[in-house]
Design a protein around this motif. Structure first.
Motif, PDB file in Angstrom:
ATOM      1  N   THR A   1       8.463   7.758  -3.195  1.00  0.00           N
ATOM      2  CA  THR A   1       8.653   7.811  -1.743  1.00  0.00           C
ATOM      3  C   THR A   1       7.348   7.407  -1.087  1.00  0.00           C
ATOM      4  O   THR A   1       6.273   7.792  -1.561  1.00  0.00           O
ATOM      5  CB  THR A   1       9.016   9.248  -1.305  1.00  0.00           C
ATOM      6  OG1 THR A   1      10.089   9.691  -2.117  1.00  0.00           O
ATOM      7  CG2 THR A   1       9.441   9.308   0.137  1.00  0.00           C
ATOM      8  N   LEU A   2       7.447   6.646  -0.035  1.00  0.00           N
ATOM      9  CA  LEU A   2       6.226   6.258   0.686  1.00  0.00           C
ATOM     10  C   LEU A   2       5.673   7.507   1.380  1.00  0.00           C
ATOM     11  O   LEU A   2       6.396   8.153   2.153  1.00  0.00           O
ATOM     12  CB  LEU A   2       6.592   5.185   1.717  1.00  0.00           C
ATOM     13  CG  LEU A   2       5.470   4.325   2.274  1.00  0.00           C
ATOM     14  CD1 LEU A   2       4.783   3.520   1.186  1.00  0.00           C
ATOM     15  CD2 LEU A   2       6.042   3.387   3.337  1.00  0.00           C
ATOM     16  N   PRO A   3       4.415   7.875   1.094  1.00  0.00           N
ATOM     17  CA  PRO A   3       3.882   9.132   1.628  1.00  0.00           C
ATOM     18  C   PRO A   3       4.099   9.283   3.134  1.00  0.00           C
ATOM     19  O   PRO A   3       3.919   8.334   3.898  1.00  0.00           O
ATOM     20  CB  PRO A   3       2.387   9.041   1.295  1.00  0.00           C
ATOM     21  CG  PRO A   3       2.316   8.123   0.116  1.00  0.00           C
ATOM     22  CD  PRO A   3       3.429   7.141   0.281  1.00  0.00           C
TER      23      PRO A   3
ATOM     24  N   GLY B   1       3.483  -1.945   3.610  1.00  0.00           N
ATOM     25  CA  GLY B   1       3.437  -0.473   3.621  1.00  0.00           C
ATOM     26  C   GLY B   1       3.592   0.063   5.039  1.00  0.00           C
ATOM     27  O   GLY B   1       4.387   0.970   5.307  1.00  0.00           O
ATOM     28  N   ALA B   2       2.840  -0.519   5.977  1.00  0.00           N
ATOM     29  CA  ALA B   2       2.840   0.009   7.345  1.00  0.00           C
ATOM     30  C   ALA B   2       4.139  -0.324   8.080  1.00  0.00           C
ATOM     31  O   ALA B   2       4.646   0.498   8.856  1.00  0.00           O
ATOM     32  CB  ALA B   2       1.649  -0.561   8.115  1.00  0.00           C
TER      33      ALA B   2
ATOM     34  N   VAL C   1       0.854  -1.187   0.000  1.00  0.00           N
ATOM     35  CA  VAL C   1       0.000   0.000   0.000  1.00  0.00           C
ATOM     36  C   VAL C   1       0.886   1.231   0.000  1.00  0.00           C
ATOM     37  O   VAL C   1       1.894   1.236   0.722  1.00  0.00           O
ATOM     38  CB  VAL C   1      -0.897  -0.036   1.279  1.00  0.00           C
ATOM     39  CG1 VAL C   1      -1.503   1.317   1.568  1.00  0.00           C
ATOM     40  CG2 VAL C   1      -1.988  -1.100   1.139  1.00  0.00           C
ATOM     41  N   PRO C   2       0.649   2.275  -0.753  1.00  0.00           N
ATOM     42  CA  PRO C   2      -0.533   2.500  -1.597  1.00  0.00           C
ATOM     43  C   PRO C   2      -0.328   2.103  -3.060  1.00  0.00           C
ATOM     44  O   PRO C   2      -1.173   2.416  -3.893  1.00  0.00           O
ATOM     45  CB  PRO C   2      -0.701   4.027  -1.508  1.00  0.00           C
ATOM     46  CG  PRO C   2       0.696   4.535  -1.428  1.00  0.00           C
ATOM     47  CD  PRO C   2       1.478   3.492  -0.664  1.00  0.00           C
ATOM     48  N   PHE C   3       0.744   1.387  -3.367  1.00  0.00           N
ATOM     49  CA  PHE C   3       1.062   1.146  -4.785  1.00  0.00           C
ATOM     50  C   PHE C   3       0.262  -0.011  -5.373  1.00  0.00           C
ATOM     51  O   PHE C   3      -0.081   0.000  -6.557  1.00  0.00           O
ATOM     52  CB  PHE C   3       2.571   0.897  -4.941  1.00  0.00           C
ATOM     53  CG  PHE C   3       3.370   2.077  -4.497  1.00  0.00           C
ATOM     54  CD1 PHE C   3       3.596   3.141  -5.361  1.00  0.00           C
ATOM     55  CD2 PHE C   3       3.851   2.164  -3.201  1.00  0.00           C
ATOM     56  CE1 PHE C   3       4.300   4.257  -4.936  1.00  0.00           C
ATOM     57  CE2 PHE C   3       4.544   3.274  -2.766  1.00  0.00           C
ATOM     58  CZ  PHE C   3       4.779   4.325  -3.635  1.00  0.00           C
ATOM     59  N   SER C   4       0.002  -1.032  -4.569  1.00  0.00           N
ATOM     60  CA  SER C   4      -0.728  -2.195  -5.072  1.00  0.00           C
ATOM     61  C   SER C   4      -1.261  -2.964  -3.872  1.00  0.00           C
ATOM     62  O   SER C   4      -0.681  -2.899  -2.795  1.00  0.00           O
ATOM     63  CB  SER C   4       0.221  -3.093  -5.876  1.00  0.00           C
ATOM     64  OG  SER C   4       1.415  -3.322  -5.144  1.00  0.00           O
TER      65      SER C   4
END
Ligand code: ADP
Ligand code: GLC
Length: 509
Positions: free
Chosen positions: A90-92, A33-34, A20-23
């Protein structure tokens, strides 16, 4: 928010087939992601490597800008040169660098792994390619990772490549590997003639390394070669060492028992937080839920064209439609449950058999059942916010995230006592004292009557407002954020380092 870090920062390469948030197809994406974000907050230097599902991301919302790194890599797969480019982002909200492997033939597809219930026939080639590119990216971009943390079969080849081809070479002097098992039911099993795709010598095609029951097995490969192994809940760590939970790999897992640890997943508090969830019509906290949650419920009923009624309990389910998730129990007890005054709300996609059954149920009971077939992030949040009860009667569940989202959203979960469900939901039983700690309803036997009785118990309790309020409060008061778990991964990375150092010393002797 996080405790001050006492260890030196590590360079962590997190490799995953979705994030997340890419796929996203399921919890793996939420977790990578987390976890990347939490490790970044702990002060570590994190690089996330994922495939670039370019076509799918064209319709994704809220993605950060993505740029070309200019790096191109060519690998020879079974005698055929295959080239990819590497994009970056970049990961938000973090400093996590995200590298996206762009290989249009492999990743510009309508789905990630399968269509109409069938895996893509070249899945072995696709993910062997992805796995083989990861150490090459590390080398060419001089990432010098302290640890490469792999997830599931799609990246199971990476520890083998590091161990057999890269260990000790420039840029990999200090690189340990960790393998996380999110689901033993998906092992990446392919016929033995796919072995050349891995780039590994045939001598590794044996019972101790890459072969299982005659096939090439990429998850086994990861377990056999990784310095440390984790799975996503303490109970699942025990279950997978038995013949019921190990899916044929319990022997190897028992052999590596001392290197295996279960760490319960967390939830991303920025994404799954009813207080600041912009996908909810009326965000709410524990203090404001008595006004916020009814609005979410009415909105959900309206959106799904069900009668808008506060007095009827809404039972929600958001899930991949797979045998794992207990759909046979749900379908087998639906008629019985629907004799009561309640509404059932489903969101999911997967096995066409269950999709068909659910659609049919919704057609027969338009006033009581809504079934949305598809993947819909906003509806998933609105079901968590607008339902009273959440159903997760899984046959097995390595961790499960939705029950934790439900607890956070004041939506009381009904779960089976397996894996991470057993580790995260506390049963309300007949003893009044159990209400002090109870957060939901837990059953053990995988039988439709037992499931139906448990749901009936939940519905009955729903009508007892003081007890229900207490259950909801207990659940909402718990902390399921990554604060608990991220630092445990850092401990594992350090242990992996210790093992890697010992292994290197042995090799030098
Ligand atoms: P699994 O990874 O086994 O599918 P988890 O409970 O760990 O199960 O995670 C599932 C994740 O996928 C949750 O974030 C859930 O909300 C999401 N999800 C599953 N199905 C859908 C769907 N049809 N639409 C939107 N989100 C979904
Ligand atoms: C898997 C499991 C699920 C877990 C998720 C993230 O898909 O089925 O239980 O929560 O991975 O670890």
């Amino acid at each position: 928010m996080f405790e001050a870090r006492r260890t030196r920062p590590m360079r962590i390469v997190l490799a995953s087939s979705e994030a997340v948030p890419f796929s996203k197809t399921g919890g793996l994406a939420d977790v990578t992601g987390a976890l990347a974000k939490s490790l970044d907050q702990l002060g570590h230097d994190v690089v996330l490597i994922v495939p670039d599902y370019y076509l799918l991301r064209q319709s994704a919302k809220g993605l950060p800008p993505i740029y070309d790194t200019g790096l191109k890599l060519t690998l020879t797969m079974n005698g055929r040169p295959i080239t990819c480019s590497v994009n970056w982002s970049t990961l938000p909200g973090t400093q996590v660098r995200v590298l996206l492997v762009r290989q249009p033939d492999f990743f510009d597809r309508r789905q990630l792994y399968q269509e109409h219930g069938h895996g893509y026939v070249d899945n072995c080639e696709r993910f062997c390619f992805f796995s083989r590119v990861i150490p090459e990216i590390c080398r060419r971009m001089v990432l010098r990772p302290d640890v490469i943390h792999c997830n599931d079969w799609q990246t199971g080849l990476v520890p083998a490549l590091i161990h057999s081809q890269y260990a000790g070479s420039p840029g990999f002097e200090n690189t340990a590997t960790v393998m996380t098992l999110h689901n033993m039911a998906y092992q990446g099993r392919f016929w033995h003639l796919d072995m050349p795709l891995t780039g590994m010598d045939w001598r590794y095609f044996n019972f101790h390394h890459m072969e299982a029951w005659g096939d090439l097995n990429l998850l086994k490969t990861g377990i056999a070669f990784a310095d440390q192994i984790t799975t996503v809940s303490p109970t699942y760590a025990k279950e997978i060492c038995t013949s019921d939970g190990g899916y044929g790999l319990e022997g190897l897992l028992n052999h590596r028992r001392n290197d295996l640890v279960g760490i319960l997943n967390g939830i991303d508090d920025d994404v799954w937080n009813p207080e600041k969830d912009s996908l909810l019509p009326s965000p709410y906290s524990a203090a404001t839920r008595s006004t916020g949650k009814p609005k979410c419920k009415a909105h959900l009923q309206e959106r799904l064209k069900l009668p808008v009624r506060q007095d009827v309990p809404v039972l929600g389910m958001v899930s991949r439609m797979a045998d794992q998730k207990g759909f046979d129990l749900v379908m087998g007890s639906a008629e019985r449950l629907l004799k009561q005054d309640l509404q059932l709300v489903f969101l999911g996609t997967g096995d066409p058999h269950y999709e068909g059954q659910l659609k049919e149920l919704a057609q027969r009971y338009p006033q009581k059942v809504a079934a949305e077939i598809g993947f819909d992030e906003s509806l998933a949040h609105q079901i968590e916010g607008g339902s009273d009860i959440f159903l997760m009667p899984s046959r097995f569940e390595p961790c499960g995230l939705n029950q934790m989202y439900s607890l956070r959203y004041g939506t009381v979960p009904v779960v089976r006592k397996v894996g991470g469900l057993a580790d995260s939901v506390t049963n309300l039983n007949g003893d009044p004292a159990s209400l002090n700690a109870a957060t939901g309803f837990v059953f053990t036997d995988y039988q439709r009557d037992v499931f139906a009785q448990t749901v009936e118990r939940a519905v009955e309790t729903y009508r007892n407002k003081p007890v229900w309020d207490r259950l909801v409060q207990n659940g909402m008061a718990q902390d399921w954020s990554w604060n608990r778990s991220a630092s445990r991964y850092v401990d594992v990375y350090q242990r992996a380092h210790g093992r890697m150092a010992a292994r290197n010393a042995e090799n030098r002797c």
